[in-house]
Design an enzyme around this catalytic site. Structure first.
Site, PDB file in Angstrom:
ATOM      1  N   HIS A 224       0.878  -1.162   0.000  1.00 58.16           N
ATOM      2  CA  HIS A 224       0.000   0.000   0.000  1.00 58.16           C
ATOM      3  C   HIS A 224       0.912   1.206   0.000  1.00 58.16           C
ATOM      4  CE1 HIS A 224      -2.608   3.189   1.250  1.00 58.16           C
ATOM      5  NE2 HIS A 224      -2.211   3.168   2.506  1.00 58.16           N
ATOM      6  N   TYR A 255      -6.519   8.502  -0.513  1.00 58.27           N
ATOM      7  CA  TYR A 255      -6.909   9.336   0.622  1.00 58.27           C
ATOM      8  C   TYR A 255      -5.850  10.402   0.852  1.00 58.27           C
ATOM      9  CZ  TYR A 255      -3.604   6.463   3.330  1.00 58.27           C
ATOM     10  OH  TYR A 255      -2.483   5.807   3.779  1.00 58.27           O
ATOM     11  N   ASP A 546     -27.357 -23.493  11.276  1.00 62.32           N
ATOM     12  CA  ASP A 546     -28.578 -24.289  11.140  1.00 62.32           C
ATOM     13  C   ASP A 546     -28.330 -25.271  10.012  1.00 62.32           C
ATOM     14  OD1 ASP A 546     -28.789 -22.275   9.066  1.00 62.32           O
ATOM     15  OD2 ASP A 546     -30.892 -22.851   8.836  1.00 62.32           O
TER      16      ASP A 546
END
Length: 838
Positions: A224, A255, A546
């Site tokens: 980055h 940014y 579930d």
């Protein structure tokens, strides 16, 4: 410095995450905690040391937002958070639409205040921005920056002062020993530590450390790029690190933020630059730090142009020069989520990896709760380290997905958007038949699953006006009206479904009944040949999962669950096997293929292919048994997730194609249609108000709130029983309801259709909040072609959970009227379940 000879837990890595984990374990009562790092303190050289340290609160993920909000709360408590406010600005109409989704997510997750603002309003708070190139922005006053190194230091100091924590810097881990499949010893350059638990908080080094114990932590180091320019005249005399709001230039993946007298510029727009963990230098070898690589100017040149456009006053000033520039290294995973929890490879080995500064303390608290209590307050099922299937742990898969996801960091990502890289990994045996039918494939757990079939386009004419056509581009992505047509074809005739993505495993042995009984809410001591749909609860009575369990023998139970949660479910069942070895788990996922056959003519089709009795009297709903279908021996289970007569049919993988062809031929005279998962997972499910894990069913909600309470609770003990019994005695704080949209027309006149996660509000826009502080939002959304309505599901406070109650849903910046159709679990379609049991 020597290390203790024994520890209850060794936390490896002293960045913000490791410090947080160690601190919170001590706060929850654990002692004999050892925190190690091979680097010096307070900055050992990981990503924490060079992170930009700003925090935006709102994410479309409820899980990530909750971790971030909890982290900010802790940073504030430590006195290391500076609130600055933050803008996300838009250069395009598409981004402005995305920012309305940001507004909706903020309301769904309870982030207030937030607002959409004009370019002039951005300019007022960020006077150095060129407001002429933006269309507007999304403003969150609660955005801010933190001193993450100071936060870590304070946490360590508190842990040491409490007597719970021993810290050893400049101590490298050289090995992790196992005994009977569990961590037993951590070997370091300062001595060996007998250990009960290990937590890997090593960021980009986590895969290397995990492999010392034989565990896979699937992430990759990635670049980055960041630069600091200065000194900035406007910031001269700044009294703090930040005095103006941070700006995310979303359409350029960049940014900009004040950093004292400088301006920091960061980018996610450059090409993906990935490394392997073993490529990272040691502390001694690194010029700056092991995670600060030399800056590659060519990759950043286009971003400087974008920064110049947005902030020409600063970036265009020849007196403002580049003071610091790095290729900073951070962690990326194949699905963009952290890797949290106990390894499925090694007992006692925990991971808190691929965690950024913004969610660090929240993650530390969450993992500590999980280790101490067996679950955490925040449901982090999407970050569960056990979620990965084997192929998803491979280096090529991790790198391919990380590379694809990198440029989507600030991207406009559709909720149904599919990955493009590393596809066609797992194919059903009848995959070629699906291609011949022009299937549009989605991916689930590596499986290619038809979401709809383009060959069914002729059904659009057959069903005409009963088919909803969407015209808005956003909700038309990753969707087709053919889904609704396939649904109606199934409801009127029959549909055949590819269910290969199921995860399937058997629990066998003398202790099998006890094992499944201890995990399942429902009674599992049923006759051989019965299938049982059951919730699986967490210790506090929320939903862990579930799934369906078939009893195939006195000592054999087959568990069938979804692919997305399959590996986590497998680990949960494995963890609850009896210690005496009287029950074993066998994964059959790659051995069995599954086909679904449902619709009013399903029995006619199956009867044409078998001599076995499949009448209602001969094959009752909720039962399973082996039958012959053509020349194939099939395990048939009479169960339905779409609310119609039919079966799930299980065969050995190599016989799946033959079964498909046999059913296809038998179905021709009856109008059998190939149906995609768009029907199975959305339209058919929602018409029946069936709940889905990860949507309606999370640990945050309980069985009573979900409307899934059985008349009785079995006598046998099971995980979560005491909590469940308590919930049955209490008034529910929320009730799961089914709502329908009254009017889809937007202000432009175009009809819009919700996709899920939008806030449910009062007609005047007031947010609905239950007694536990949980806001109401859409858990599932989709068409109900048989009932002619767009269906939403949502938990509502009891005072609003009334059939006929008029509410609203906020979608794309507008409010649409909705009504509560059902409070509870009664289906909209076939409420008496006559079709399923026909």
């Amino acid at each position: 410095m020597s290390v203790p000879k024994h520890a209850r837990v060794v936390v490896i890595g002293s960045g913000i995450v490791g410090n947080s984990v160690a601190y919170h374990l001590g706060r929850l009562g654990w002692r004999d905690i050892v925190l190690l790092d091979k680097g010096p303190l307070p900055n050992p050289g990981g990503s924490t040391g060079h992170a930009s340290n700003f925090i935006y609160l709102v994410d479309h993920s409820k899980e990530m937002t909750a971790l971030t909000v909890e982290s900010v709360s802790q940073y504030r408590e430590l006195g290391v958070f500076t609130e600055s406010g933050g803008f996300e600005v838009a250069r395009t109409p598409e981004r402005m639409q995305e920012l309305t989704r940001r507004m909706a997510s903020a309301k769904s997750w309870g982030i207030e205040p937030v607002s959409l603002v004009t370019p002039a309003e951005v300019k007022k708070l960020v006077p150095y921005i060129n407001e002429t190139i933006i269309l507007g922005g999304f403003y969150t006053p609660g955005v801010g920056v933190v001193d993450s190194l100071r936060a870590g230091t304070l946490m360590r100091e508190k842990g040491v002062a409490s007597g719970a924590l021993h810290v050893s810097a400049n101590t490298e881990v050289t090995g992790i020993d196992l005994k009977n499949g569990r961590v037993s010893c951590v070997r370091t350059t300062a001595g060996d530590i007998e250990v009960e638990n290990v937590v890997v908080c090593c960021g980009v080094w986590s895969p290397r450390v995990g492999l010392m114990a034989g565990a896979h932590i699937p992430l990759t180091p990635a670049v980055h790029q960041m630069i600091d320019v200065g000194p900035v005249p406007r910031f001269a005399g700044a009294k703090s690190d930040i005095e103006h709001p941070i700006v995310r230039d979303m359409d350029t993946n960049m940014y900009e933020r004040q950093a004292g007298g400088d301006l920091e510029i960061g980018s996610y727009a450059h090409r993906p630059i990935l490394y392997n963990p073993e490529d990272l230098p040691s502390v001694q070898q690194a010029a700056l730090s092991p995670t600060e690589f030399p800056f590659t100017q060519a990759d950043f040149a286009p971003q400087m142009e974008h920064a110049l456009e947005l902030m020409p006053e600063i970036v265009g000033d020849e007196k403002v020069g580049v003071k610091y520039a790095i290729n900073g290294i951070l962690s990326l995973t194949p699905d963009g989520m952290p890797v949290l929890g106990e390894s499925s490879d090694v007992a006692g080995l925990w991971s808190a990896s691929a965690v950024w500064v913004k969610e660090g303390p929240g993650t530390g608290k969450t993992l500590a709760e999980w280790m101490v209590h067996g679950e955490s307050e925040i449901d982090v099922h999407a970050s569960d380290a056990a979620r990965f299937h084997e192929h998803q742990k491979s280096r090529l898969h991790v790198r391919a997905r990380a590379a694809e996801g990198f440029n989507k960091t600030y991207g406009i990502v559709h909720p149904s958007e599919q990955w493009a890289s590393n596809r066609n990994v797992r194919l059903a045996p009848f995959h070629q038949r699906e291609r011949e039918l022009q299937a549009f494939f989605f991916e689930a757990a590596g499986w290619e699953r038809p979401f709809w079939y383009e060959s069914n386009a002729s059904l659009l004419d057959e069903f005409g006006d009963r088919i909803t056509r969407r015209t808005a581009e956003w909700e038309s992505r990753w969707w087709s009206p053919i889904i609704n047509a396939e649904h109606l074809a199934m409801r009127e005739r029959a549909g055949i479904f590819d269910l290969s993505a199921f995860t399937i495993f058997d629990i066998t042995g003398p202790g099998a009944l006890s094992a499944v009984q201890g995990v399942a809410l429902r009674q599992m001591d049923v006759p051989v040949g019965r299938n049982v749909y059951t919730p699986v609860l967490s210790p506090n009575g929320g939903f862990k999962s579930d799934l369906t369990i078939m009893r195939l023998g006195d000592e054999q139970f087959r568990v069938v669950t979804g692919g997305a949660s399959g590996m986590s479910d497998k680990k949960w069942f494995s963890d609850h096997l009896p210690a005496d070895g009287s029950a074993q788990l066998h994964d059959l996922t790659s051995a069995l293929s599954t086909i679904g056959l449902w619709g009013p003519r399903a029995r006619d089709i199956l009867s044409a292919a078998t001599s076995d009795d499949v009448s209602n009297e001969g094959f009752k709903f909720g039962t399973c048994r082996s039958i012959d279908v053509g020349t194939v021996r099939v395990l048939a289970s009479r169960i339905s997730y779409v609310g119609d007569l039919g079966w799930e049919l299980y065969v050995p993988m190599e016989q799946g194609l033959l079964l498909w062809d046999t059913l296809w031929e038998a179905g021709r005279p009856h109008g059998l249609a190939a149906c995609g998962i768009g029907v199975y997972g959305t339209t058919g499910r929602l018409e029946k108000c069936y709940r889905a894990h990860g949507n309606e069913l999370e640990t945050e909600y309980n069985v009573v709130e979900a409307g899934m309470t059985a008349p009785r609770v079995k006598a046998e003990d099971f995980v979560g029983k005491q909590a469940h019994l308590r919930h049955r005695e209490e008034e529910p704080a929320a009730i799961l309801c089914t709502l329908t949209v009254d009017d889809h027309k937007s202000k432009s006149g175009e009809k819009r259709y919700m996709l899920g996660r939008e806030p449910i509000v009062a007609r005047d826009g007031t947010r609905l909040v239950d007694g536990k502080g949980r806001g109401s939002y859409v858990t599932s959304a989709g068409a109900g072609p048989s009932v002619g309505k767009h269906i939403l599901m949502a938990y509502l406070p009891p005072e609003h959970a009334n059939a006929g109650e008029q509410l609203a849903v906020e979608y794309m910046g507008e409010r649409y009227p909705v009504s509560v159709a059902v409070a509870g679990s009664t289906p909209l379609f076939d409420p008496e379940n006559l079709r399923v049991k026909a």
